[in-house]
Scaffold this motif. Structure first.
Motif, mmCIF file in Angstrom:
data_model
loop_
_atom_site.group_PDB
_atom_site.id
_atom_site.type_symbol
_atom_site.label_atom_id
_atom_site.label_comp_id
_atom_site.label_asym_id
_atom_site.label_seq_id
_atom_site.Cartn_x
_atom_site.Cartn_y
_atom_site.Cartn_z
ATOM 1 N N ALA A 113 -19.124 6.256 1.021
ATOM 2 C CA ALA A 113 -17.834 6.757 0.560
ATOM 3 C C ALA A 113 -17.139 5.673 -0.246
ATOM 4 N N ASP A 114 -16.246 6.091 -1.141
ATOM 5 C CA ASP A 114 -15.421 5.151 -1.908
ATOM 6 C C ASP A 114 -14.038 5.109 -1.290
ATOM 7 N N LEU A 115 -13.478 3.909 -1.215
ATOM 8 C CA LEU A 115 -12.132 3.763 -0.658
ATOM 9 C C LEU A 115 -11.225 3.232 -1.750
ATOM 10 N N LYS A 116 -10.168 3.977 -2.011
ATOM 11 C CA LYS A 116 -9.247 3.593 -3.083
ATOM 12 C C LYS A 116 -7.915 3.168 -2.486
ATOM 13 N N PHE A 117 -7.451 2.006 -2.897
ATOM 14 C CA PHE A 117 -6.210 1.432 -2.378
ATOM 15 C C PHE A 117 -5.159 1.608 -3.466
ATOM 16 N N VAL A 118 -4.153 2.421 -3.200
ATOM 17 C CA VAL A 118 -3.189 2.776 -4.243
ATOM 18 C C VAL A 118 -1.859 2.088 -3.973
ATOM 19 N N THR A 119 -1.335 1.399 -4.980
ATOM 20 C CA THR A 119 0.001 0.809 -4.894
ATOM 21 C C THR A 119 0.903 1.514 -5.901
ATOM 22 N N ALA A 120 2.127 1.042 -5.995
ATOM 23 C CA ALA A 120 3.058 1.639 -6.952
ATOM 24 C C ALA A 120 2.685 1.284 -8.389
ATOM 25 N N ALA A 121 1.812 0.321 -8.566
ATOM 26 C CA ALA A 121 1.393 -0.052 -9.913
ATOM 27 C C ALA A 121 0.054 0.590 -10.202
ATOM 28 N N MET B 77 0.826 -1.207 0.000
ATOM 29 C CA MET B 77 0.000 0.000 0.000
ATOM 30 C C MET B 77 0.862 1.261 0.000
ATOM 31 N N GLN B 78 0.566 2.156 -0.913
ATOM 32 C CA GLN B 78 1.238 3.454 -0.900
ATOM 33 C C GLN B 78 0.360 4.483 -0.196
ATOM 34 N N LEU B 79 -0.912 4.458 -0.466
ATOM 35 C CA LEU B 79 -1.827 5.346 0.247
ATOM 36 C C LEU B 79 -3.247 4.842 0.091
ATOM 37 N N VAL B 80 -4.092 5.285 0.997
ATOM 38 C CA VAL B 80 -5.513 4.967 0.921
ATOM 39 C C VAL B 80 -6.261 6.281 0.754
ATOM 40 N N ASP B 81 -7.177 6.276 -0.177
ATOM 41 C CA ASP B 81 -7.863 7.497 -0.565
ATOM 42 C C ASP B 81 -9.355 7.293 -0.313
ATOM 43 N N ILE B 82 -9.997 8.224 0.361
ATOM 44 C CA ILE B 82 -11.455 8.129 0.531
ATOM 45 C C ILE B 82 -12.098 9.289 -0.203
ATOM 46 N N THR B 83 -13.011 8.976 -1.112
ATOM 47 C CA THR B 83 -13.684 10.025 -1.880
ATOM 48 C C THR B 83 -15.199 9.850 -1.746
ATOM 49 N N ARG B 84 -15.920 10.953 -1.867
ATOM 50 C CA ARG B 84 -17.376 10.903 -1.772
ATOM 51 C C ARG B 84 -17.984 11.789 -2.839
ATOM 52 N N GLY B 85 -18.829 11.212 -3.631
ATOM 53 C CA GLY B 85 -19.567 12.002 -4.614
ATOM 54 C C GLY B 85 -20.795 12.596 -3.955
ATOM 55 N N PRO B 86 -21.512 13.482 -4.660
ATOM 56 C CA PRO B 86 -22.686 14.152 -4.053
ATOM 57 C C PRO B 86 -23.777 13.170 -3.656
ATOM 58 N N VAL B 87 -24.087 12.226 -4.541
ATOM 59 C CA VAL B 87 -25.175 11.286 -4.231
ATOM 60 C C VAL B 87 -24.742 10.380 -3.076
ATOM 61 N N ALA B 88 -23.499 9.883 -3.163
ATOM 62 C CA ALA B 88 -23.002 9.000 -2.119
ATOM 63 C C ALA B 88 -22.998 9.723 -0.778
ATOM 64 N N VAL C 2 -4.209 0.867 7.015
ATOM 65 C CA VAL C 2 -2.951 1.571 7.294
ATOM 66 C C VAL C 2 -2.176 0.820 8.370
ATOM 67 N N ALA C 3 -2.907 0.353 9.406
ATOM 68 C CA ALA C 3 -2.230 -0.372 10.472
ATOM 69 C C ALA C 3 -1.646 -1.678 9.942
ATOM 70 N N LEU C 4 -2.419 -2.380 9.118
ATOM 71 C CA LEU C 4 -1.917 -3.631 8.553
ATOM 72 C C LEU C 4 -0.705 -3.378 7.672
ATOM 73 N N ALA C 5 -0.760 -2.314 6.881
ATOM 74 C CA ALA C 5 0.361 -2.003 5.998
ATOM 75 C C ALA C 5 1.601 -1.675 6.815
ATOM 76 N N GLU C 6 1.392 -1.024 7.950
ATOM 77 C CA GLU C 6 2.530 -0.655 8.801
ATOM 78 C C GLU C 6 3.257 -1.905 9.290
ATOM 79 N N THR C 7 2.491 -2.918 9.691
ATOM 80 C CA THR C 7 3.128 -4.114 10.235
ATOM 81 C C THR C 7 3.710 -5.003 9.158
ATOM 82 N N ARG C 8 3.287 -4.808 7.946
ATOM 83 C CA ARG C 8 3.768 -5.696 6.886
ATOM 84 C C ARG C 8 4.487 -4.909 5.795
#
Lengths: 610, 157
Positions: free
Chosen positions: B116-124, B99-110, B147-153
């Motif tokens: 909310a949408d959760l986006k899991f971003v890697t280097a690829a 995991m490089q970062l986790v992104d949470i986005t919300r559109g108007p309807v959502a 994030v916690a899981l990524a920290e330990t691994r």
């Protein structure tokens, strides 16, 4: 920063202090244009200048032109003459002097303000006169180090060092450094990045203490004659005011220094791209000129060239001159692309060093690239159909920090082997995957040219021919030593290798046609680059098994992977071997000083570098 | 921290509304454009196009609940599994350490629905794992958990 903490430094640049670049840097970066413009102006004004001297120093002589300064348009036609006519010579000269001084001061300031330092954690660069910028690259994130020597920089005996880190245009550039210093600094940065620092320091401290040596500081030791001869060659810049080599150089006779400088520059210019001290003496791959030219002519660009020529010929013969204007530039671009491909492949070399694979290339403007171990995310060997009769292959890699754009330079860096035989591919893979090479090697031959079952590859069911009519027999996968191998392509044969320790994720996808045929596709996600690791068709149940296996093994391999701190593991035994095997020739005559030299085997002595 | 479980989790059924609203807006725009063409220029094909678009959209909307049900994710010991799709199925496994970062986005309807949408971003870039339609608190919790899981691994790049 105790003395034993940095015993292995090749240069003094990596000591954590701020240093300046080569004094000619501003000139090389932007000043060459200025000089060219100046030269052009002077060449054009030469005749006028002679006249001017006549006018200024002999005012009574015959006036040229003869139409005395009355109209403004002579300023446009003949500004120099107008200046002279109006008696503004003094002002003009003053303006010129001010301009020159301003340029020199600008260059000097930009040189003064452009500093860099290499700390155990990062490479940092500060630059800019009005708008200051400070950029730093963490050493443990270094993806590669490039040393480039454009033609002009080579004439000045300088080189550009580029530290590339993951991220778009996040590279840190040191342009320019003395040629030998750049090589030395690269070795230092790689040594620091390797994580060997603490390890090395400990073993070195032990080695120093054992013979009972008193001082571990390199700067206080007496310089051996063989060593002092080296620094005299590089007596030009004073970018290292406190460097011990400088003081040694100052003692040498002036004429010897001048002669040495010239010969050194010539040596440097003719020297092969790979430093024999830094790398094993010869490249593992030799590219004959004929093969380079032949492969380029048989490459995909040739088809485009033929198409373009056909269009132009047809257009011209049928009396359509616009064809000429629209397609000739494209043809010129194509030819220049092919030409640059040939020249860049000349003097190509690839060799393994303790700090990674080093790839050098270029005839006039040379460059080399060091990829530390554990930075290669995917490898692909491809063979185009026209190359098949000759058995030629090219090898590309994915490394982090390369942009998606197919810019020439980026393409050059991901192209590890421009063209080579299958045996060359084996050797290159051995360098790129040093840990897994032995286990992977048996699969490579079958992967390059094989088809169907056998050679350890999975077979694809016949029904896949509906989707891949030509290549279904070749499609297959194998795995060995934490490397996934994917074989595919019939017209464009390809073998893709992905070290699972660096795979980012894996996806299995099933479309409607796939489901009807009970097939699936698997894709291994790596960092962006020219290599796409994809198994287009595979039996569906097998795909799920492969998916599970890959996802598990990726986690395992990533957890146990230590290659990105290659030094910690690899250096322990190597350093012990360094003392006896290393610089036997260098240290043997000066046996009592040997522990003080403290040079590792993989880095060059400072003097006779290149 | 939340327990790592081996079950597939579904996204909120309310996410259907978000998808349906999106489809309806698209349908209205395209059908409207086709009808305008038909009424202003009397082009017969535009009417057929409008009907075709409307039928396709309605079929799509009818399938929406199934499509949303097909979006599932699963937190395994060392990686995140994500799958979606009925016609074009795709399943991705992403090790937490990548995991490089986790992104949470919300559109108007959502946002109106508290999703909310959760986006899991890697280097690829191709990883493309976006878990849509998570309830807000669930998304926040999942983010912290990842994030916690990524920290330990943590793994290298």
């Amino acid at each position: 920063m105790s003395a034993p903490a940095r015993p292995a430094a090749v240069t003094n640049l990596a000591d954590g202090e701020w240093h300046r670049l080569h004094p000619a840097s501003p000139l090389l970066r932007g000043g060459l244009v200025f000089i060219a413009v100046l030269g052009f102006v002077i060449a054009n004004l030469r005749e006028r200048a002679i006249d001017l001297f006549l006018v200024v120093f002999a005012p009574d002589a015959e006036r040229f032109g003869g139409n005395g300064g009355q109209s403004g348009d002579e300023w446009a036609n003949d500004p120099v003459g107008a200046i002279v006519m109006n008696g503004l010579v003094g002002w003009a000269l003053l303006g010129l002097v001010v301009l020159i001084i301003a340029v020199i001061v600008g260059f000097w300031l930009s040189w003064r303000m452009h500093t860099f330092r290499v700390t155990p954690e990062a490479v940092e660069v500060r630059s800019g006169i009005l708008f200051r910028s400070h950029r730093s690259a963490r050493l443990d994130r270094i993806q590669g180090i490039n040393v480039n020597r454009p033609l002009f920089a080579r004439l000045f005996g300088t080189a550009k060092l580029e530290v590339s880190v993951a991220g778009q245009s996040a590279n840190v550039q040191l342009s320019y450094l003395g040629s030998a210093l750049a090589d030395g600094l690269r070795a230092d940065v790689l040594r620091l990045a390797s994580g060997a620092r603490a390890e090395r320091a400990a073993t070195q401290a032990a080695a120093v203490n054992a013979p009972g040596a008193t001082s571990a500081d390199p700067s206080t030791q007496p310089t051996e004659p063989a060593q002092s001869a080296g620094p005299t060659h590089r007596a030009e810049p004073a970018e290292l005011p406190a460097a011990p080599s400088r003081s040694a150089a100052a003692g040498a006779p002036l004429t010897a220094r001048a002669g040495g400088l010239v010969t050194h520059r010539v040596d440097e210019f003719l020297a092969p791209e790979l430093d024999p001290d830094l790398a094993p003496p010869e490249s593992v791959v030799h590219l004959p000129l004929g093969r380079v030219i032949g492969s380029t002519l048989l490459g995909g660009s040739t088809i485009w060239a033929i198409v373009l020529v056909a269009i132009i010929v047809v257009g011209v013969t049928s009396g359509q001159p616009w064809v000429l204007f629209s397609f000739v530039p494209a043809a010129i671009g194509l030819v220049s692309y092919m030409w640059s491909r040939i020249t860049k492949s000349l003097r190509y070399s690839i060799a393994g060093t303790p700090d990674g694979v080093r790839i050098g290339h270029g005839l006039l403007s040379t460059g080399n690239q060091t990829i530390p171990p554990g930075r290669i995310h995917a490898i692909e060997a491809t063979q185009w159909v026209f190359w098949r009769p000759f058995g030629w292959w090219s090898v590309r890699i994915n490394v982090a920090g390369q942009s998606v754009s197919a810019s020439n330079e980026a393409a050059q860096r991901t192209l590890v082997l421009p063209v080579g035989t299958a045996a060359d591919v084996h050797r290159v893979l051995g360098l790129l995957l040093p840990d897994a090479a032995a286990e992977v090697a048996p699969f490579v031959s079958a992967g390059l040219t094989g088809r169907g079952e056998g050679g350890g590859y999975s077979s694809t069911p016949r029904r896949a021919a509906w989707l891949r009519p030509f290549s279904w027999r070749r499609i297959g996968w194998a795995a060995a030593a934490g490397v996934a191998l994917i074989r595919s392509g019939a017209l464009l044969r390809s073998l893709t290798l992905v070290p699972l320790a660096r795979m980012q994720s894996v996806a299995v996808s099933v479309g409607p046609v796939d489901r009807a045929l009970d097939l699936a596709g698997i894709r291994l996600h790596t960092v962006t680059g020219p290599v796409n690791a994809m198994l287009p068709v595979v039996d569906r149940s097998e795909a799920m098994r492969l998916f599970e296996r890959l996802s598990e093994e990726a986690v395992e391999r990533a957890a146990s992977d230590t290659t990105h701190h290659w030094g910690v593991a690899a250096r322990a035994d190597e350093t012990t071997g360094a003392a006896e095997a290393g610089h036997a020739a260098d240290t043997a005559p000066a046996a009592p000083e040997a522990p003080n030299r403290e040079r590792p085997t993989d880095e060059p002595p400072e003097g006779p570098v290149r | 921290m939340h327990e790592i479980d081996a079950d597939w989790r579904r996204v909120s059924p309310k996410y259907v509304v978000v998808e349906v609203v999106g489809s309806l807006i698209g349908m209205v725009v395209f059908v409207g454009a086709a009808l305008v063409v038909f009424f202003l220029w009397q082009q017969q094909w535009a009417l057929w196009a409008a009907i075709a678009i409307a039928v396709a959209s309605i079929i799509g909307i009818a399938l929406e609940p199934r499509r949303v049900r097909s979006i599932q994710y699963r937190l395994r010991e060392d990686d995140l599994l994500f799958r979606r799709g009925i016609m074009f199925q795709r399943q991705v496994a992403v090790p937490y350490g990548r995991m490089q970062l986790v992104d949470i986005t919300r559109g108007p309807v959502a946002r109106a629905l508290g999703l909310a949408d959760l986006k899991f971003v890697t280097a690829a870039a191709a990883t493309a794992v976006t878990v849509p339609g998570l309830p807000m608190e669930e998304a926040d919790r999942l983010r912290d958990e990842l994030v916690a899981l990524a920290e330990t691994r943590r793994a290298g790049l």
